[in-house]
Motif scaffolding. Structure first.
Motif, short mmCIF file in Angstrom:
data_model
loop_
_atom_site.label_atom_id
_atom_site.label_comp_id
_atom_site.label_asym_id
_atom_site.label_seq_id
_atom_site.Cartn_x
_atom_site.Cartn_y
_atom_site.Cartn_z
N UNK A 146 0.83 -1.21 0.00
CA UNK A 146 0.00 0.00 0.00
C UNK A 146 0.86 1.26 0.00
N UNK A 147 1.95 1.24 0.77
CA UNK A 147 2.86 2.39 0.80
C UNK A 147 3.45 2.62 -0.59
N UNK A 179 -5.86 0.66 -6.78
CA UNK A 179 -7.16 -0.03 -6.82
C UNK A 179 -7.05 -1.30 -7.65
N UNK A 180 -6.42 -1.19 -8.80
CA UNK A 180 -6.28 -2.36 -9.68
C UNK A 180 -5.46 -3.45 -9.02
N UNK A 181 -4.32 -3.07 -8.42
CA UNK A 181 -3.41 -4.08 -7.89
C UNK A 181 -3.82 -4.62 -6.53
N UNK A 182 -4.32 -3.76 -5.68
CA UNK A 182 -4.61 -4.19 -4.31
C UNK A 182 -6.05 -4.66 -4.11
N UNK A 183 -6.95 -4.17 -4.93
CA UNK A 183 -8.36 -4.50 -4.74
C UNK A 183 -8.83 -5.60 -5.69
N UNK A 184 -8.48 -5.49 -6.97
CA UNK A 184 -9.00 -6.41 -7.98
C UNK A 184 -8.08 -7.57 -8.33
N UNK A 201 -4.92 3.78 -0.95
CA UNK A 201 -4.29 2.48 -1.20
C UNK A 201 -4.44 1.56 0.00
N UNK A 202 -4.44 2.13 1.20
CA UNK A 202 -4.54 1.33 2.41
C UNK A 202 -5.93 0.73 2.57
N UNK A 203 -6.93 1.45 2.09
CA UNK A 203 -8.31 1.00 2.31
C UNK A 203 -8.70 -0.17 1.41
N UNK A 204 -7.95 -0.40 0.35
CA UNK A 204 -8.31 -1.50 -0.53
C UNK A 204 -8.06 -2.85 0.11
#
Length: 377
Positions: free
Chosen positions: A180-181, A200-205, A261-264
């Motif tokens: 996330x950082x 969003x793409x990398x951390x969420x999906x 980024x942290x919230x994903x």
């Protein structure tokens, strides 16, 4: 050898909790018009419910299959994968086919039939047809990794050593925050969620990074099943339950963390893991009992259907004429009730019969029943 015997029995509170996680996602997609900005942002942060489901899947699958995959993963993998298919695919296929036909049978379809959309870099493909279904694409990948992850964790000695298990869990959480950082640093911090290079793409999906959520759930199940001595005090876990909920609510209410980024993933995964583990550890608390009532458990069982159809009904919500705040709230409740009613009907008339029929095709007298009711989305 394990430090304690394998725990068995149902954990109904986790099934009940599914319903509230599904509600979080629902309210993130259907904001109440005219609501206070801070409250609106809080409800919109319900996208974090997806992270909960990935952690929960790891916990429940490990709890169900821990003993079988520890001793003989190869022979148990086909039956396990078929059970996953029977659990998820009928409702997945039905809802995706409905939207596809609704749209006149236009556009690509194979990527959705094979549940591969979450690997695509285009967010409009990832969320195509039935938006929430992208997470089922991730789940399908996570199901495939389980027969590989559990033997790996066994070789690392976490079945026998609680210290190693906790260390690995902390390393995973650290890796989530590190990712996330990195993805929140310039110039990525200015990218829109639709950008293929965005956090969003990398951390969420992206399925590969969601292995970390899934692994945290698996580690929690191993801890619960193998490293908790009989008669251990449940009271500390009661406090952990409420503390975990407080952390989740605080993050959801944070203006700075919203859509960050942290919230994903990272800001929620650890708290959700502790919440799931604490409810399993302390099944006599008021919270556990409230989540274990028959009605709540039933709604939890129907939550997968709820999750899969709630966005299909978006045109009904969008057709509402402007009105007062009170009118908007009443309409929201009626709309929610409509989605709940349809999801219960799908669960009873389609999901359960299809699952039982498909499972029955390869049923065996030697099949061992799982420890708990399946509680994936």
């Amino acid at each position: 050898m394990p430090t304690s015997s394998i725990r068995t029995g149902t954990i109904p509170a986790l099934t009940g909790l599914r319903f509230f996680a599904a509600l979080m996602v629902f309210f993130s997609h259907y904001p109440i018009s005219g609501i206070n900005e801070d409250i609106g942002r809080f409800f919109a942060s319900g996208y974090s419910g997806v992270t909960f489901f990935f952690v929960l899947s790891g916990f429940i699958i490990a709890y169900n299959y821990l003993d079988r995959f520890e001793t003989n993963p190869a022979s148990n993998t086909p039956r396990y994968l078929w059970a996953r298919f029977c659990r998820v695919y009928p409702i997945y296929f039905l809802t995706m086919a409905f939207v596809y036909l609704q749209q006149g049978g236009q556009g690509p379809v194979s990527v959705y039939v094979l549940a591969l959309q979450s690997w695509h870099p285009n967010i409009y493909v990832i969320g195509g047809l039935n938006g929430p279904a992208w997470s089922i694409s991730v789940e399908a990948f996570l199901y495939l990794t389980f027969p590989l992850l559990l033997p790996l964790f066994n070789k690392l000695g976490i079945f026998q050593n609680k210290g190693r298990l906790v260390t690995l869990a902390l390393l995973i959480v650290f890796a989530q925050f590190a990712a996330a950082v990195y993805l929140s640093m310039p110039p990525r911090d200015l990218l829109s969620p639709a950008d293929p290079n965005s956090s969003h793409r990398w951390l969420y999906n992206f399925p590969l990074l969601r292995i970390m959520d899934f692994s945290l759930g698996i580690l929690a199940a191993i801890y619960f099943s193998r490293h908790v001595k009989a008669g251990a005090s449940e009271k500390p876990w009661r406090l952990i339950s409420y503390a975990s909920i407080a952390v989740v609510l605080a993050v959801m209410a944070s203006k700075n963390l919203y859509y960050s980024a942290y919230s994903w993933d990272a800001a929620y995964a650890g708290a959700f893991t502790l919440l799931i583990l604490s409810l399993a550890m302390d099944q006599q608390s008021r919270l556990s009992k409230a989540l274990s009532t028959k009605k709540i458990v039933f709604l939890g069982e129907a939550s997968f259907a709820f999750y899969m159809i709630h966005m299909i009904a978006a045109p009904i919500f969008a057709a509402k004429a402007p009105g007062s705040f009170v009118t908007n709230v009443i309409f929201e409740m009626f709309f929610l009730g409509l989605i709940m009613t349809m999801s219960v009907g799908l669960h009873v008339a389609v999901e359960k019969p299809c699952r039982d029929f498909l499972n029955g095709l390869i049923s065996s007298k030697k099949t061992v029943k799982p420890n708990v009711v399946e509680v994936e989305r």
